[in-house]
Design a protein around this motif. Sequence first.
Motif, PDB file in Angstrom:
ATOM      1  N   MET A   1      99.773  33.757  42.079  1.00  0.00           N
ATOM      2  CA  MET A   1     100.773  33.002  42.798  1.00  0.00           C
ATOM      3  C   MET A   1     101.394  33.836  43.811  1.00  0.00           C
ATOM      4  O   MET A   1     101.652  34.666  44.181  1.00  0.00           O
ATOM      5  CB  MET A   1     102.254  32.850  41.730  1.00  0.00           C
ATOM      6  CG  MET A   1     103.315  32.382  42.123  1.00  0.00           C
ATOM      7  SD  MET A   1     104.712  32.194  41.041  1.00  0.00           S
ATOM      8  CE  MET A   1     104.107  32.225  39.494  1.00  0.00           C
ATOM      9  N   ASN A   2     101.904  32.889  45.020  1.00  0.00           N
ATOM     10  CA  ASN A   2     102.644  33.472  46.181  1.00  0.00           C
ATOM     11  C   ASN A   2     104.138  33.536  45.938  1.00  0.00           C
ATOM     12  O   ASN A   2     104.884  32.593  45.595  1.00  0.00           O
ATOM     13  CB  ASN A   2     102.431  32.478  47.305  1.00  0.00           C
ATOM     14  CG  ASN A   2     100.927  32.571  47.782  1.00  0.00           C
ATOM     15  OD1 ASN A   2     100.533  33.630  47.750  1.00  0.00           O
ATOM     16  ND2 ASN A   2     100.268  31.584  47.987  1.00  0.00           N
ATOM     17  N   ILE A   3     104.567  34.744  46.255  1.00  0.00           N
ATOM     18  CA  ILE A   3     106.133  34.841  46.130  1.00  0.00           C
ATOM     19  C   ILE A   3     106.595  35.352  47.675  1.00  0.00           C
ATOM     20  O   ILE A   3     106.060  36.400  47.923  1.00  0.00           O
ATOM     21  CB  ILE A   3     106.657  35.911  45.078  1.00  0.00           C
ATOM     22  CG1 ILE A   3     106.185  35.432  43.698  1.00  0.00           C
ATOM     23  CG2 ILE A   3     108.140  36.179  45.152  1.00  0.00           C
ATOM     24  CD1 ILE A   3     106.164  36.189  42.505  1.00  0.00           C
ATOM     25  N   ILE A   4     107.577  34.591  48.111  1.00  0.00           N
ATOM     26  CA  ILE A   4     108.118  34.989  49.384  1.00  0.00           C
ATOM     27  C   ILE A   4     109.433  35.588  49.312  1.00  0.00           C
ATOM     28  O   ILE A   4     110.303  34.709  49.001  1.00  0.00           O
ATOM     29  CB  ILE A   4     107.925  33.890  50.546  1.00  0.00           C
ATOM     30  CG1 ILE A   4     106.717  33.289  50.582  1.00  0.00           C
ATOM     31  CG2 ILE A   4     108.731  34.276  51.872  1.00  0.00           C
ATOM     32  CD1 ILE A   4     106.416  31.977  51.394  1.00  0.00           C
ATOM     33  N   TYR A   5     109.601  36.863  49.591  1.00  0.00           N
ATOM     34  CA  TYR A   5     110.783  37.558  49.583  1.00  0.00           C
ATOM     35  C   TYR A   5     111.585  37.475  50.864  1.00  0.00           C
ATOM     36  O   TYR A   5     110.922  38.366  51.845  1.00  0.00           O
ATOM     37  CB  TYR A   5     110.718  38.879  49.131  1.00  0.00           C
ATOM     38  CG  TYR A   5     111.863  39.609  48.925  1.00  0.00           C
ATOM     39  CD1 TYR A   5     113.087  39.366  48.433  1.00  0.00           C
ATOM     40  CD2 TYR A   5     111.960  40.838  50.013  1.00  0.00           C
ATOM     41  CE1 TYR A   5     114.375  40.323  48.490  1.00  0.00           C
ATOM     42  CE2 TYR A   5     113.208  41.492  50.111  1.00  0.00           C
ATOM     43  CZ  TYR A   5     114.179  41.348  49.572  1.00  0.00           C
ATOM     44  OH  TYR A   5     115.380  42.078  49.633  1.00  0.00           O
ATOM     45  N   LEU A   6     112.600  36.874  50.923  1.00  0.00           N
ATOM     46  CA  LEU A   6     113.119  36.999  52.539  1.00  0.00           C
ATOM     47  C   LEU A   6     114.444  37.888  52.229  1.00  0.00           C
ATOM     48  O   LEU A   6     115.318  37.977  51.829  1.00  0.00           O
ATOM     49  CB  LEU A   6     113.681  35.581  52.929  1.00  0.00           C
ATOM     50  CG  LEU A   6     112.711  34.686  52.926  1.00  0.00           C
ATOM     51  CD1 LEU A   6     113.525  33.210  53.196  1.00  0.00           C
ATOM     52  CD2 LEU A   6     111.534  34.645  54.018  1.00  0.00           C
ATOM     53  N   HIS A   7     114.315  39.090  53.083  1.00  0.00           N
ATOM     54  CA  HIS A   7     115.225  40.019  52.949  1.00  0.00           C
ATOM     55  C   HIS A   7     116.551  39.656  53.723  1.00  0.00           C
ATOM     56  O   HIS A   7     116.714  38.579  54.459  1.00  0.00           O
ATOM     57  CB  HIS A   7     114.990  41.439  53.672  1.00  0.00           C
ATOM     58  CG  HIS A   7     114.641  41.281  55.105  1.00  0.00           C
ATOM     59  ND1 HIS A   7     115.401  41.295  55.875  1.00  0.00           N
ATOM     60  CD2 HIS A   7     113.317  41.194  55.659  1.00  0.00           C
ATOM     61  CE1 HIS A   7     115.049  41.060  57.007  1.00  0.00           C
ATOM     62  NE2 HIS A   7     113.622  41.067  56.995  1.00  0.00           N
TER      63      HIS A   7
END
Length: 60
Positions: free
Chosen positions: A1-7
């Motif tokens: 799965m792709n998880i995009i973390y935006l800081h």
Amino acid sequence: MNIIYLHGLSSSGQSNTAKKLRELLPDDNVVTPDIPVSPIEALQLLLRLAGEYRADDTQS
């Protein structure tokens, strides 16, 4: 799965939170981009990421 973390502001894609996510989710693709300060550049990056990672295989 792709998880995009935006800081958040004054952080980066190499923050402790980003590192911890990669550590806790070794079987997932954790994407932690450095978001530009410029709003136009940030939007361009986010649009590119949205096109690159399928919605049905990405969690937000």
